[in-house]
Enzyme design. Structure first.
Site, short mmCIF file in Angstrom:
data_model
loop_
_atom_site.label_atom_id
_atom_site.label_comp_id
_atom_site.label_asym_id
_atom_site.label_seq_id
_atom_site.Cartn_x
_atom_site.Cartn_y
_atom_site.Cartn_z
N HIS A 7 -10.24 -0.97 9.39
CA HIS A 7 -9.27 -1.52 8.44
C HIS A 7 -9.26 -3.04 8.49
CE1 HIS A 7 -5.33 -1.39 6.25
NE2 HIS A 7 -5.21 -2.56 6.84
N GLU A 8 -9.20 -3.58 9.70
CA GLU A 8 -9.17 -5.04 9.85
C GLU A 8 -10.51 -5.67 9.47
OE1 GLU A 8 -6.29 -6.31 10.14
OE2 GLU A 8 -5.40 -4.37 10.59
N HIS A 60 -10.63 -6.28 5.75
CA HIS A 60 -10.00 -7.56 5.41
C HIS A 60 -10.96 -8.72 5.69
CE1 HIS A 60 -5.99 -6.04 4.60
NE2 HIS A 60 -5.91 -5.47 5.79
#
Length: 150
Positions: free
Chosen positions: A67-68, A71
Protein backbone atom coordinates in the site's frame (compact mmCIF):
# COMPACT_ATOMS: atom_id res chain seq x y z
CA UNK A 1 12.09 -7.58 13.01
CA UNK A 2 14.28 -4.50 13.10
CA UNK A 3 14.66 -1.52 10.74
CA UNK A 4 17.38 -3.18 8.62
CA UNK A 5 15.23 -6.25 8.03
CA UNK A 6 12.27 -4.02 7.19
CA UNK A 7 14.41 -2.07 4.70
CA UNK A 8 15.44 -5.27 2.93
CA UNK A 9 11.85 -6.54 2.86
CA UNK A 10 10.55 -3.28 1.37
CA UNK A 11 13.30 -3.29 -1.28
CA UNK A 12 12.51 -6.92 -2.17
CA UNK A 13 8.75 -6.29 -2.41
CA UNK A 14 9.36 -3.20 -4.54
CA UNK A 15 11.40 -5.14 -7.08
CA UNK A 16 9.18 -8.25 -7.05
CA UNK A 17 5.75 -6.57 -7.19
CA UNK A 18 6.45 -3.22 -8.89
CA UNK A 19 9.64 -4.03 -10.89
CA UNK A 20 11.08 -0.73 -9.60
CA UNK A 21 13.82 0.06 -7.08
CA UNK A 22 13.07 1.55 -3.66
CA UNK A 23 15.83 4.13 -3.10
CA UNK A 24 14.79 5.68 0.21
CA UNK A 25 14.42 4.61 3.84
CA UNK A 26 11.82 2.34 5.39
CA UNK A 27 11.57 2.33 9.17
CA UNK A 28 9.29 1.50 12.06
CA UNK A 29 7.55 4.37 13.83
CA UNK A 30 5.99 3.49 17.19
CA UNK A 31 4.10 6.81 17.28
CA UNK A 32 1.70 5.56 14.61
CA UNK A 33 -1.51 4.53 16.36
CA UNK A 34 -4.41 4.13 13.95
CA UNK A 35 -2.69 3.46 10.66
CA UNK A 36 -0.59 0.61 9.34
CA UNK A 37 1.97 2.89 7.76
CA UNK A 38 2.57 6.16 5.97
CA UNK A 39 4.45 7.55 3.01
CA UNK A 40 6.20 10.87 3.63
CA UNK A 41 5.92 13.17 0.61
CA UNK A 42 8.85 15.45 1.47
CA UNK A 43 11.48 12.81 2.18
CA UNK A 44 9.96 9.88 0.22
CA UNK A 45 10.50 7.61 3.24
CA UNK A 46 8.05 4.98 4.41
CA UNK A 47 7.12 4.46 8.05
CA UNK A 48 5.43 1.27 9.27
CA UNK A 49 3.56 0.73 12.52
CA UNK A 50 5.54 -1.86 14.53
CA UNK A 51 2.28 -3.36 15.84
CA UNK A 52 1.64 -4.71 12.34
CA UNK A 53 4.85 -6.75 12.42
CA UNK A 54 4.34 -7.86 16.03
CA UNK A 55 0.63 -8.72 16.13
CA UNK A 56 -0.23 -9.84 12.60
CA UNK A 57 0.95 -12.32 10.01
CA UNK A 58 3.59 -11.54 7.43
CA UNK A 59 0.86 -11.37 4.75
CA UNK A 60 -0.74 -8.39 6.52
CA UNK A 61 2.64 -6.66 6.83
CA UNK A 62 3.34 -7.22 3.13
CA UNK A 63 -0.10 -5.83 2.26
CA UNK A 64 0.62 -2.64 4.23
CA UNK A 65 4.06 -2.30 2.62
CA UNK A 66 2.54 -2.70 -0.86
CA UNK A 67 0.00 0.00 0.00
CA UNK A 68 2.73 2.46 0.97
CA UNK A 69 4.84 1.50 -2.05
CA UNK A 70 1.88 2.35 -4.29
CA UNK A 71 1.93 5.87 -2.84
CA UNK A 72 5.72 6.00 -3.29
CA UNK A 73 5.98 4.85 -6.90
CA UNK A 74 2.95 6.82 -8.14
CA UNK A 75 4.16 10.03 -6.46
CA UNK A 76 7.63 9.72 -7.99
CA UNK A 77 6.07 8.99 -11.40
CA UNK A 78 3.92 12.12 -11.19
CA UNK A 79 0.64 10.19 -11.26
CA UNK A 80 -2.33 10.16 -8.88
CA UNK A 81 -0.96 8.82 -5.60
CA UNK A 82 -3.87 9.68 -3.26
CA UNK A 83 -6.46 7.15 -2.07
CA UNK A 84 -9.20 8.69 -4.19
CA UNK A 85 -7.25 8.55 -7.48
CA UNK A 86 -7.99 5.87 -10.05
CA UNK A 87 -4.24 5.29 -10.66
CA UNK A 88 -3.78 4.43 -6.98
CA UNK A 89 -6.79 2.12 -6.83
CA UNK A 90 -5.79 0.29 -9.99
CA UNK A 91 -2.16 -0.22 -8.94
CA UNK A 92 -3.18 -1.33 -5.44
CA UNK A 93 -5.51 -3.93 -6.90
CA UNK A 94 -2.88 -5.06 -9.42
CA UNK A 95 -0.23 -5.74 -6.74
CA UNK A 96 -2.82 -7.08 -4.24
CA UNK A 97 -2.04 -4.55 -1.51
CA UNK A 98 -4.25 -3.95 1.52
CA UNK A 99 -6.79 -1.13 1.25
CA UNK A 100 -7.30 -0.63 5.01
CA UNK A 101 -5.34 -1.29 8.18
CA UNK A 102 -6.53 -4.10 10.48
CA UNK A 103 -9.56 -3.26 12.63
CA UNK A 104 -7.81 -3.72 15.96
CA UNK A 105 -5.51 -0.75 15.28
CA UNK A 106 -8.47 1.61 15.35
CA UNK A 107 -8.91 3.29 18.73
CA UNK A 108 -12.29 3.03 20.33
CA UNK A 109 -12.99 -0.54 19.19
CA UNK A 110 -13.38 -2.37 22.46
CA UNK A 111 -15.58 -5.37 21.62
CA UNK A 112 -15.75 -7.53 18.51
CA UNK A 113 -18.84 -9.66 17.99
CA UNK A 114 -19.08 -12.47 15.46
CA UNK A 115 -21.99 -14.37 13.94
CA UNK A 116 -21.93 -18.06 14.83
CA UNK A 117 -23.24 -19.07 11.38
CA UNK A 118 -21.69 -16.82 8.70
CA UNK A 119 -18.78 -15.51 10.86
CA UNK A 120 -19.36 -11.85 9.93
CA UNK A 121 -17.63 -9.60 12.48
CA UNK A 122 -19.10 -6.51 14.15
CA UNK A 123 -16.54 -4.22 15.85
CA UNK A 124 -18.23 -2.04 18.49
CA UNK A 125 -17.17 0.58 21.02
CA UNK A 126 -19.87 -0.40 23.50
CA UNK A 127 -21.12 -3.71 24.75
CA UNK A 128 -24.55 -4.86 23.62
CA UNK A 129 -26.99 -7.55 24.69
CA UNK A 130 -26.22 -10.44 22.37
CA UNK A 131 -29.50 -12.21 23.14
CA UNK A 132 -31.40 -9.12 21.92
CA UNK A 133 -29.64 -8.76 18.54
CA UNK A 134 -28.86 -11.10 15.65
CA UNK A 135 -26.71 -11.07 12.52
CA UNK A 136 -27.92 -8.63 9.86
CA UNK A 137 -26.85 -10.95 7.04
CA UNK A 138 -28.10 -14.39 8.03
CA UNK A 139 -30.02 -13.91 11.29
CA UNK A 140 -27.60 -16.06 13.29
CA UNK A 141 -26.69 -15.62 16.93
CA UNK A 142 -23.82 -13.36 17.95
CA UNK A 143 -20.92 -14.18 20.26
CA UNK A 144 -18.07 -12.12 21.71
CA UNK A 145 -14.78 -12.86 19.92
CA UNK A 146 -12.55 -10.26 21.53
CA UNK A 147 -12.99 -7.81 24.37
CA UNK A 148 -10.47 -5.19 25.39
CA UNK A 149 -10.37 -3.84 28.89
CA UNK A 150 -9.27 -0.30 29.68
Amino acid sequence: MNNQQLQKLVEKISVDAFHLQFNHQAMFNSRLRTTGGRYLLASHNIEINPKIAQNYSEEVLIGVIKHELCHYHLHLAGRGYQHRNRDFKDLLQKVNGSRFSPATLRPGIKVIYECTQCHHQYPRQRRMKINKYCCAYCGGKLKIVEEKLK
